[in-house]
Design an enzyme around this catalytic site. Structure first.
Site, PDB file in Angstrom:
ATOM      1  CB  CYS A  75      35.744  14.633  -9.726  1.00 56.35           C
ATOM      2  SG  CYS A  75      34.844  16.078 -10.283  1.00 56.35           S
ATOM      3  CB  CYS A 198      29.627  23.579  -2.459  1.00 56.24           C
ATOM      4  SG  CYS A 198      27.879  23.779  -2.813  1.00 56.24           S
ATOM      5  CB  SER A 199      34.212  20.565  -2.870  1.00 56.15           C
ATOM      6  OG  SER A 199      33.643  20.404  -4.156  1.00 56.15           O
ATOM      7  CB  ILE A 201      36.494  26.831  -7.726  1.00 57.39           C
ATOM      8  CG1 ILE A 201      35.099  26.369  -8.193  1.00 57.39           C
ATOM      9  CG2 ILE A 201      37.429  27.133  -8.885  1.00 57.39           C
ATOM     10  CD1 ILE A 201      34.252  27.442  -8.813  1.00 57.39           C
ATOM     11  CE  LYS A 320      32.412  23.242   2.753  1.00 60.32           C
ATOM     12  NZ  LYS A 320      33.473  24.167   2.373  1.00 60.32           N
ATOM     13  CG  HIS A 324      37.088  18.620  -5.769  1.00 62.14           C
ATOM     14  ND1 HIS A 324      37.897  17.569  -6.168  1.00 62.14           N
ATOM     15  CD2 HIS A 324      35.868  18.391  -6.358  1.00 62.14           C
ATOM     16  CE1 HIS A 324      37.214  16.767  -6.969  1.00 62.14           C
ATOM     17  NE2 HIS A 324      35.989  17.245  -7.101  1.00 62.14           N
TER      18      HIS A 324
HETATM   19  C1  LIG Z   1      29.913  27.008  -3.852  1.00 61.02           C
HETATM   20  C2  LIG Z   1      30.319  27.873  -5.043  1.00 61.02           C
HETATM   21  C3  LIG Z   1      29.112  28.018  -5.983  1.00 61.02           C
HETATM   22  C4  LIG Z   1      30.733  29.252  -4.493  1.00 61.02           C
HETATM   23  O1  LIG Z   1      31.178  30.036  -5.567  1.00 61.02           O
HETATM   24  P1  LIG Z   1      30.992  31.639  -5.554  1.00 61.02           P
HETATM   25  O2  LIG Z   1      29.608  31.952  -5.121  1.00 61.02           O
HETATM   26  O3  LIG Z   1      31.459  32.147  -6.871  1.00 61.02           O
HETATM   27  O4  LIG Z   1      31.962  32.058  -4.400  1.00 61.02           O
HETATM   28  P2  LIG Z   1      33.218  33.030  -4.544  1.00 61.02           P
HETATM   29  O5  LIG Z   1      34.289  32.329  -5.336  1.00 61.02           O
HETATM   30  O6  LIG Z   1      32.751  34.365  -5.005  1.00 61.02           O
HETATM   31  O7  LIG Z   1      33.726  33.123  -3.059  1.00 61.02           O
HETATM   32  C5  LIG Z   1      33.121  33.956  -2.065  1.00 61.02           C
HETATM   33  C6  LIG Z   1      33.758  33.645  -0.732  1.00 61.02           C
HETATM   34  O8  LIG Z   1      33.343  32.342  -0.274  1.00 61.02           O
HETATM   35  C7  LIG Z   1      34.451  31.479  -0.140  1.00 61.02           C
HETATM   36  N1  LIG Z   1      34.038  30.183  -0.697  1.00 61.02           N
HETATM   37  C8  LIG Z   1      33.830  29.892  -2.002  1.00 61.02           C
HETATM   38  N2  LIG Z   1      33.420  28.624  -2.114  1.00 61.02           N
HETATM   39  C9  LIG Z   1      33.389  28.107  -0.875  1.00 61.02           C
HETATM   40  C10 LIG Z   1      33.052  26.852  -0.361  1.00 61.02           C
HETATM   41  N3  LIG Z   1      32.675  25.842  -1.181  1.00 61.02           N
HETATM   42  N4  LIG Z   1      33.128  26.650   0.967  1.00 61.02           N
HETATM   43  C11 LIG Z   1      33.520  27.661   1.791  1.00 61.02           C
HETATM   44  N5  LIG Z   1      33.829  28.892   1.363  1.00 61.02           N
HETATM   45  C12 LIG Z   1      33.759  29.114   0.046  1.00 61.02           C
HETATM   46  C13 LIG Z   1      35.570  32.120  -0.945  1.00 61.02           C
HETATM   47  O9  LIG Z   1      36.831  31.752  -0.403  1.00 61.02           O
HETATM   48  C14 LIG Z   1      35.283  33.584  -0.771  1.00 61.02           C
HETATM   49  O10 LIG Z   1      35.756  33.975   0.512  1.00 61.02           O
HETATM   50  P3  LIG Z   1      36.375  35.450   0.723  1.00 61.02           P
HETATM   51  O11 LIG Z   1      35.260  36.393   0.400  1.00 61.02           O
HETATM   52  O12 LIG Z   1      36.770  35.430   2.165  1.00 61.02           O
HETATM   53  O13 LIG Z   1      37.516  35.538  -0.233  1.00 61.02           O
HETATM   54  C15 LIG Z   1      31.533  27.258  -5.808  1.00 61.02           C
HETATM   55  O14 LIG Z   1      32.591  27.068  -4.902  1.00 61.02           O
HETATM   56  C16 LIG Z   1      31.188  25.953  -6.474  1.00 61.02           C
HETATM   57  O15 LIG Z   1      30.641  25.927  -7.575  1.00 61.02           O
HETATM   58  N6  LIG Z   1      31.512  24.798  -5.850  1.00 61.02           N
HETATM   59  C17 LIG Z   1      31.234  23.493  -6.405  1.00 61.02           C
HETATM   60  C18 LIG Z   1      32.365  23.030  -7.267  1.00 61.02           C
HETATM   61  C19 LIG Z   1      32.026  21.744  -7.940  1.00 61.02           C
HETATM   62  O16 LIG Z   1      30.942  21.543  -8.449  1.00 61.02           O
HETATM   63  N7  LIG Z   1      33.001  20.799  -7.982  1.00 61.02           N
HETATM   64  C20 LIG Z   1      32.825  19.532  -8.613  1.00 61.02           C
HETATM   65  C21 LIG Z   1      32.069  18.633  -7.759  1.00 61.02           C
HETATM   66  S1  LIG Z   1      31.544  17.156  -8.568  1.00 61.02           S
END
Ligand SMILES: CC(C)(COP(=O)(O)OP(=O)(O)OC[C@H]1O[C@@H](n2cnc3c(N)ncnc32)[C@H](O)[C@@H]1OP(=O)(O)O)[C@@H](O)C(=O)NCCC(=O)NCCS
Length: 376
Positions: A75, A198-199, A201, A320, A324
């Site tokens: 990252c 969480c940030s 995708i 966030k 990211h």
């Molecule tokens: C948090 C996380 C698990 C959510 O993934 P998910 O459960 O598959 O969520 P979805 O993609 O199905 O999204 C569902 C809804 O939440 C929203 N959403 C997804 N992630 C979000 C987040 N981090 N913050 C706010 N809203 C979020 C989406 O926009 C979607 O909204 P909608 O229904 O209005 O379209 C995923 O974003 C994640 O893994 N984040 C961490 C990424 C990471 O590790 N980066 C590297 C860091 S070192």
């Protein structure tokens, strides 16, 4: 930069070309004046099946035959690419260097992306055993809470502030405001981190053009100077660290950067820090010396890190809310700080911002890179 978010209608190359062309135009240059390029990209091979992306970008941006080099540091790929570009100019090897960062992450589902991102940790000892990145940062959060009394409300305050900032940034993935209650009630990802800790995708790209300051002044009315660039490394696995509640590589890189810039943390007006998870922002502002160790959470809850606070943190919305796209983040931080120091961050401008700091982390802290920017 491109808008960060879900780009179903655009491919990897479209994103990086959009950002690259904007940056070269902003610099007042023609493409054929650029003599080298660096691109931060973490995982295009796994995410979109495309390797050799530096060549792809050189080809499709019309940069052939100049050298273009891909930089990978998880990252922190974008921040490390910026540092490589900075050194190429500082060494006298090149006068005009374009530095880009790009990632296209939404073509796979969350489980697949988590698995790929997990490769930024220790594959054998962490990912293989089931530790994803939310899991690793959750361990750090638990330890920080244990040592300093940091609370879930304090973590949530980071997300609330960054969504507030994101609501003022047209390039941000999320432009909606949220409340502490919404964060606390969102689904648990890895205790104590919830969805809003969480940030997301993200797809997106960012680019900047670097040149020696005296030359830059002839092309751009408001060039911004990089007054420090420092990078440090630490153990790849979290279990080998001396402490889980801090990122030592950030502390070391920050110390070197402040020495190089001949300033201290109190001189920083605005900072873009690596808030891949809310706890990461709290550790960052402490490790950078902007707040005392253990006080980052409290300072955030008290509003001291927002616009109008002691030091504005993540005016872009941070990872966030702005999103990211892992390889692009470090370059996007430089773009946001450039806007801030030029007085062009409409709707989220920090008054009289003169010095900006960017901190970009790879993995759970095995790489940290810090840049300090100054108005010329
Ligand atoms: C948090 C996380 C698990 C959510 O993934 P998910 O459960 O598959 O969520 P979805 O993609 O199905 O999204 C569902 C809804 O939440 C929203 N959403 C997804 N992630 C979000 C987040 N981090 N913050 C706010 N809203 C979020 C989406 O926009 C979607 O909204 P909608 O229904 O209005 O379209 C995923 O974003 C994640 O893994 N984040 C961490 C990424 C990471 O590790 N980066 C590297 C860091 S070192």
């Amino acid at each position: 930069m491109t808008k960060f978010g879900e780009h179903w209608e655009k491919g990897f190359r479209d994103l990086v070309i959009d950002a690259g062309i904007k940056a070269i135009g902003d610099a007042g240059l023609q493409g054929n004046e650029i003599s080298a390029g660096y691109v931060g990209n973490m995982a295009s091979g796994s995410l979109i099946g495309q390797e050799h992306v530096a060549a792809l970008i050189a080809d499709h941006m019309g940069l052939n035959p100049i050298p273009v080099t891909r930089v990978e540091a998880a990252c922190a790929s974008g921040g490390v690419a910026l540092r490589q570009g900075y050194m190429a100019v500082a060494s006298g090897m090149h006068d005009f260097v374009v530095v880009g960062g790009v990632e296209k992450m939404n073509d796979l589902d969350t489980n697949e992306v988590s698995q790929i991102l997990g490769g930024a940790g220790d594959q054998e000892w962490e990912l293989f055993m089931g530790a994803t990145f939310p899991g690793l940062y959750a361990l750090m959060a638990k330890r920080h809470m244990h040592e300093y009394g940091t609370t879930e409300e304090m973590l949530a305050a980071v997300a609330v502030k960054n969504h507030e900032h994101g609501s003022r940034n047209p390039y941000a993935q999320f432009q909606n405001k949220i409340t502490i209650d919404m964060v606390l009630k969102s689904k648990v990802v890895a205790d104590p981190l919830k969805m809003f800790d969480c940030s997301p995708i993200t797809d997106g790209a960012a680019a900047v053009v670097l040149a020696p300051v005296e030359i830059a002044k002839k092309y751009q009315e408001q060039p911004i100077e990089i007054v420090a660039s420092a990078q440090a490394s630490d153990t790849i696995a979290l279990h080998s660290r001396e402490k889980l509640s801090e990122i030592k590589a950030t502390q070391i890189a920050a110390k070197r950067a402040y020495e190089m810039a001949k300033i201290g943390p109190k001189d920083v007006d605005v900072a873009e820090v690596h808030d891949c998870f809310t706890i990461a922002e709290i550790m960052a502002i402490e490790d950078l010396g902007l707040f005392r160790k253990g006080e980052g959470g409290k300072a955030t809850l008290e509003g001291r890190t927002g616009l109008g606070g002691e030091v504005a943190i993540n005016t872009s919305g941070g990872l966030k809310a702005a999103g990211h796209p892992v390889g692009a983040t470090g370059v996007k931080q430089a773009v946001e700080l450039t806007w801030q120091l030029r007085g062009k961050a409409e709707g989220r401008q920090v008054a009289d911002a003169e010095i900006g700091l960017a901190q970009n982390v790879g993995g759970s802290g095995a790489t940290s890179v810090v840049h300090i920017f100054k108005r010329v």
